[in-house]
Write a protein that holds these residues in place. Structure first.
Motif, PDB file in Angstrom:
ATOM      1  N   ALA A  14      18.749 -27.004 -47.547  1.00 37.82           N
ATOM      2  CA  ALA A  14      18.505 -28.103 -46.615  1.00 37.82           C
ATOM      3  C   ALA A  14      19.811 -28.508 -45.940  1.00 37.82           C
ATOM      4  CB  ALA A  14      17.894 -29.290 -47.355  1.00 37.82           C
ATOM      5  N   GLY A  15      19.722 -28.755 -44.641  1.00 34.89           N
ATOM      6  CA  GLY A  15      20.905 -29.074 -43.864  1.00 34.89           C
ATOM      7  C   GLY A  15      21.572 -27.878 -43.237  1.00 34.89           C
ATOM      8  N   GLY A  16      21.155 -26.701 -43.636  1.00 36.09           N
ATOM      9  CA  GLY A  16      21.736 -25.475 -43.123  1.00 36.09           C
ATOM     10  C   GLY A  16      21.139 -25.040 -41.800  1.00 36.09           C
ATOM     11  N   SER A  17      21.575 -23.859 -41.341  1.00 34.50           N
ATOM     12  CA  SER A  17      21.156 -23.341 -40.048  1.00 34.50           C
ATOM     13  C   SER A  17      20.723 -21.891 -40.153  1.00 34.50           C
ATOM     14  CB  SER A  17      22.308 -23.427 -39.037  1.00 34.50           C
ATOM     15  OG  SER A  17      22.713 -24.759 -38.820  1.00 34.50           O
ATOM     16  N   LEU A  18      19.835 -21.511 -39.263  1.00 35.15           N
ATOM     17  CA  LEU A  18      19.419 -20.126 -39.104  1.00 35.15           C
ATOM     18  C   LEU A  18      19.154 -19.874 -37.629  1.00 35.15           C
ATOM     19  CD1 LEU A  18      16.762 -19.412 -41.910  1.00 35.15           C
ATOM     20  CD2 LEU A  18      19.003 -18.340 -41.687  1.00 35.15           C
ATOM     21  N   THR A  19      19.336 -18.628 -37.215  1.00 34.26           N
ATOM     22  CA  THR A  19      18.955 -18.236 -35.866  1.00 34.26           C
ATOM     23  C   THR A  19      17.954 -17.095 -35.947  1.00 34.26           C
ATOM     24  OG1 THR A  19      21.088 -18.867 -34.929  1.00 34.26           O
ATOM     25  CG2 THR A  19      19.722 -17.377 -33.636  1.00 34.26           C
ATOM     26  N   LEU A  20      16.784 -17.324 -35.393  1.00 37.60           N
ATOM     27  CA  LEU A  20      15.754 -16.301 -35.344  1.00 37.60           C
ATOM     28  C   LEU A  20      15.846 -15.563 -34.015  1.00 37.60           C
ATOM     29  CD1 LEU A  20      12.677 -18.278 -36.717  1.00 37.60           C
ATOM     30  CD2 LEU A  20      14.476 -17.084 -37.979  1.00 37.60           C
ATOM     31  N   SER A  21      15.510 -14.282 -34.050  1.00 37.26           N
ATOM     32  CA  SER A  21      15.453 -13.466 -32.841  1.00 37.26           C
ATOM     33  C   SER A  21      14.088 -12.820 -32.731  1.00 37.26           C
ATOM     34  CB  SER A  21      16.521 -12.365 -32.874  1.00 37.26           C
ATOM     35  OG  SER A  21      17.809 -12.903 -32.943  1.00 37.26           O
ATOM     36  N   CYS A  22      13.667 -12.591 -31.510  1.00 37.83           N
ATOM     37  CA  CYS A  22      12.401 -11.899 -31.259  1.00 37.83           C
ATOM     38  C   CYS A  22      12.670 -10.873 -30.161  1.00 37.83           C
ATOM     39  CB  CYS A  22      11.334 -12.878 -30.832  1.00 37.83           C
ATOM     40  SG  CYS A  22       9.788 -12.115 -30.290  1.00 37.83           S
ATOM     41  N   ALA A  23      12.611  -9.607 -30.538  1.00 37.70           N
ATOM     42  CA  ALA A  23      12.859  -8.523 -29.592  1.00 37.70           C
ATOM     43  C   ALA A  23      11.538  -8.015 -29.035  1.00 37.70           C
ATOM     44  CB  ALA A  23      13.614  -7.396 -30.279  1.00 37.70           C
ATOM     45  N   ALA A  24      11.483  -7.877 -27.721  1.00 38.23           N
ATOM     46  CA  ALA A  24      10.257  -7.448 -27.065  1.00 38.23           C
ATOM     47  C   ALA A  24      10.416  -6.043 -26.499  1.00 38.23           C
ATOM     48  CB  ALA A  24       9.904  -8.408 -25.938  1.00 38.23           C
ATOM     49  N   SER A  25       9.326  -5.333 -26.466  1.00 41.70           N
ATOM     50  CA  SER A  25       9.292  -4.027 -25.821  1.00 41.70           C
ATOM     51  C   SER A  25       7.963  -3.896 -25.112  1.00 41.70           C
ATOM     52  CB  SER A  25       9.478  -2.906 -26.833  1.00 41.70           C
ATOM     53  OG  SER A  25       8.441  -2.929 -27.801  1.00 41.70           O
ATOM     54  N   GLY A  26       7.902  -2.963 -24.182  1.00 40.38           N
ATOM     55  CA  GLY A  26       6.664  -2.773 -23.445  1.00 40.38           C
ATOM     56  C   GLY A  26       6.787  -3.272 -22.025  1.00 40.38           C
ATOM     57  N   ARG A  27       5.813  -4.032 -21.590  1.00 41.97           N
ATOM     58  CA  ARG A  27       5.761  -4.481 -20.215  1.00 41.97           C
ATOM     59  C   ARG A  27       6.866  -5.490 -19.909  1.00 41.97           C
ATOM     60  NH1 ARG A  27      -0.041  -5.074 -17.583  1.00 41.97           N
ATOM     61  NH2 ARG A  27       1.421  -5.564 -15.939  1.00 41.97           N
ATOM     62  N   THR A  28       6.992  -5.870 -18.671  1.00 41.08           N
ATOM     63  CA  THR A  28       8.108  -6.679 -18.207  1.00 41.08           C
ATOM     64  C   THR A  28       8.197  -7.993 -18.962  1.00 41.08           C
ATOM     65  OG1 THR A  28       7.819  -5.725 -16.027  1.00 41.08           O
ATOM     66  CG2 THR A  28       9.220  -7.662 -16.193  1.00 41.08           C
ATOM     67  N   PHE A  29       9.236  -8.113 -19.767  1.00 39.03           N
ATOM     68  CA  PHE A  29       9.450  -9.295 -20.597  1.00 39.03           C
ATOM     69  C   PHE A  29       9.582 -10.547 -19.747  1.00 39.03           C
ATOM     70  CE2 PHE A  29      10.899 -11.658 -24.172  1.00 39.03           C
ATOM     71  CZ  PHE A  29      12.008 -12.389 -23.799  1.00 39.03           C
ATOM     72  N   SER A  71      15.977 -20.230 -26.573  1.00 38.34           N
ATOM     73  CA  SER A  71      16.623 -19.615 -25.416  1.00 38.34           C
ATOM     74  C   SER A  71      16.136 -18.183 -25.302  1.00 38.34           C
ATOM     75  CB  SER A  71      18.147 -19.660 -25.555  1.00 38.34           C
ATOM     76  OG  SER A  71      18.568 -18.911 -26.681  1.00 38.34           O
ATOM     77  N   ARG A  72      16.413 -17.588 -24.155  1.00 36.09           N
ATOM     78  CA  ARG A  72      15.997 -16.207 -23.947  1.00 36.09           C
ATOM     79  C   ARG A  72      17.036 -15.483 -23.128  1.00 36.09           C
ATOM     80  NH1 ARG A  72      10.445 -16.350 -20.959  1.00 36.09           N
ATOM     81  NH2 ARG A  72      10.772 -14.099 -20.759  1.00 36.09           N
ATOM     82  N   ASP A  73      17.073 -14.169 -23.329  1.00 32.95           N
ATOM     83  CA  ASP A  73      17.940 -13.290 -22.558  1.00 32.95           C
ATOM     84  C   ASP A  73      17.030 -12.199 -21.991  1.00 32.95           C
ATOM     85  OD1 ASP A  73      19.677 -11.282 -21.656  1.00 32.95           O
ATOM     86  OD2 ASP A  73      21.185 -11.776 -23.155  1.00 32.95           O
ATOM     87  N   ASN A  74      16.683 -12.324 -20.730  1.00 32.94           N
ATOM     88  CA  ASN A  74      15.733 -11.378 -20.139  1.00 32.94           C
ATOM     89  C   ASN A  74      16.307  -9.970 -20.046  1.00 32.94           C
ATOM     90  OD1 ASN A  74      13.717 -13.292 -19.903  1.00 32.94           O
ATOM     91  ND2 ASN A  74      14.206 -13.794 -17.784  1.00 32.94           N
ATOM     92  N   LEU A 100       1.166 -15.651 -20.347  1.00 28.38           N
ATOM     93  CA  LEU A 100       1.328 -16.005 -18.940  1.00 28.38           C
ATOM     94  C   LEU A 100       1.029 -17.484 -18.689  1.00 28.38           C
ATOM     95  CD1 LEU A 100      -0.318 -12.839 -17.335  1.00 28.38           C
ATOM     96  CD2 LEU A 100       2.117 -13.345 -17.597  1.00 28.38           C
ATOM     97  N   SER A 101       0.267 -18.085 -19.586  1.00 29.94           N
ATOM     98  CA  SER A 101      -0.079 -19.500 -19.420  1.00 29.94           C
ATOM     99  C   SER A 101       0.937 -20.414 -20.093  1.00 29.94           C
ATOM    100  CB  SER A 101      -1.468 -19.769 -19.987  1.00 29.94           C
ATOM    101  OG  SER A 101      -2.442 -18.996 -19.315  1.00 29.94           O
ATOM    102  N   GLY A 102       1.454 -19.990 -21.249  1.00 32.45           N
ATOM    103  CA  GLY A 102       2.437 -20.790 -21.955  1.00 32.45           C
ATOM    104  C   GLY A 102       1.854 -22.077 -22.511  1.00 32.45           C
ATOM    105  N   GLY A 103       2.713 -23.068 -22.662  1.00 30.89           N
ATOM    106  CA  GLY A 103       2.281 -24.351 -23.194  1.00 30.89           C
ATOM    107  C   GLY A 103       2.391 -24.421 -24.699  1.00 30.89           C
ATOM    108  N   ALA A 104       1.780 -25.463 -25.272  1.00 31.51           N
ATOM    109  CA  ALA A 104       1.913 -25.724 -26.696  1.00 31.51           C
ATOM    110  C   ALA A 104       0.722 -25.259 -27.522  1.00 31.51           C
ATOM    111  CB  ALA A 104       2.124 -27.218 -26.927  1.00 31.51           C
ATOM    112  N   GLY A 105      -0.257 -24.692 -26.890  1.00 33.71           N
ATOM    113  CA  GLY A 105      -1.429 -24.227 -27.614  1.00 33.71           C
ATOM    114  C   GLY A 105      -1.408 -22.733 -27.833  1.00 33.71           C
TER     115      GLY A 105
END
Length: 122
Positions: A14-29, A71-74, A100-105
Motif C-alpha cells: 500500500a502506498g506504492g506504485s505500478l505502471t501497466l502497459s497494454c500493447a496493441a496489434s492489428g488494425r490502426t490503433f 496515457s497513450r503512445d500511438n 470507437l464509442s469509448g466512455g465509461a461503460g
C-alpha cells in the motif's frame, strides 16, 4: 481486429506504485479510444480510466482520480496506466479495452485484453 496484451501487474505494498502497459496489434490503433477497467473476484467489471484517440481527453473514475494517470503512445501502439498511492481496494485484474464509442461503460469497447493481476498488500 485488434489484439491487446497487458503487462506490468504484480504485488505491491500500500502506498506504492505500478505502471501497466497494454500493447496493441492489428488494425490502426490510433482509430480507437482506449480504456482500463478492473475486476475483483465476485464483482462486476469497473471502469478505471479512458483516453481518446488523440490523447487529449482523459476521464477517470472518482475512486482513482488524482492517483492514476492514463496515457497513450500511438507510434508504439501502447496505452499506459500509471498507478500511484495504491490501496488494498485497488487489487483486481486490470483489463485494457479498445473501442470507437469509448466512455465509461463496457459497451463502448469491442476489443479486450486478458488482463494483468494487481495485488496491493496492506
Amino acid at each position: 481486429q485488434v489484439q491487446l496484451v497487458e503487462s506490468g501487474g504484480g504485488l505491491v505494498q500500500a502506498g506504492g506504485s505500478l505502471t501497466l502497459s497494454c500493447a496493441a496489434s492489428g488494425r490502426t490503433f490510433s482509430d480507437y479510444d482506449m480504456a482500463w477497467f478492473r475486476q475483483a473476484p465476485g464483482q462486476e467489471r469497473e471502469f478505471v480510466a479512458t483516453v481518446n484517440w488523440q490523447n487529449q481527453n482523459k476521464y477517470y473514475a472518482d475512486s482513482v482520480k488524482g492517483r492514476f494517470t492514463i496515457s497513450r503512445d500511438n507510434a508504439k501502439k501502447t496505452v499506459y496506466l500509471q498507478m500511484n498511492s495504491l490501496k488494498p481496494e485497488d487489487s483486481a485484474v486490470y483489463l485494457c479495452a479498445a473501442g470507437l464509442s469509448g466512455g465509461a461503460g463496457v459497451g463502448g469497447y469491442i476489443y479486450w485484453g486478458q488482463g494483468t493481476q494487481v495485488t496491493v498488500s496492506s
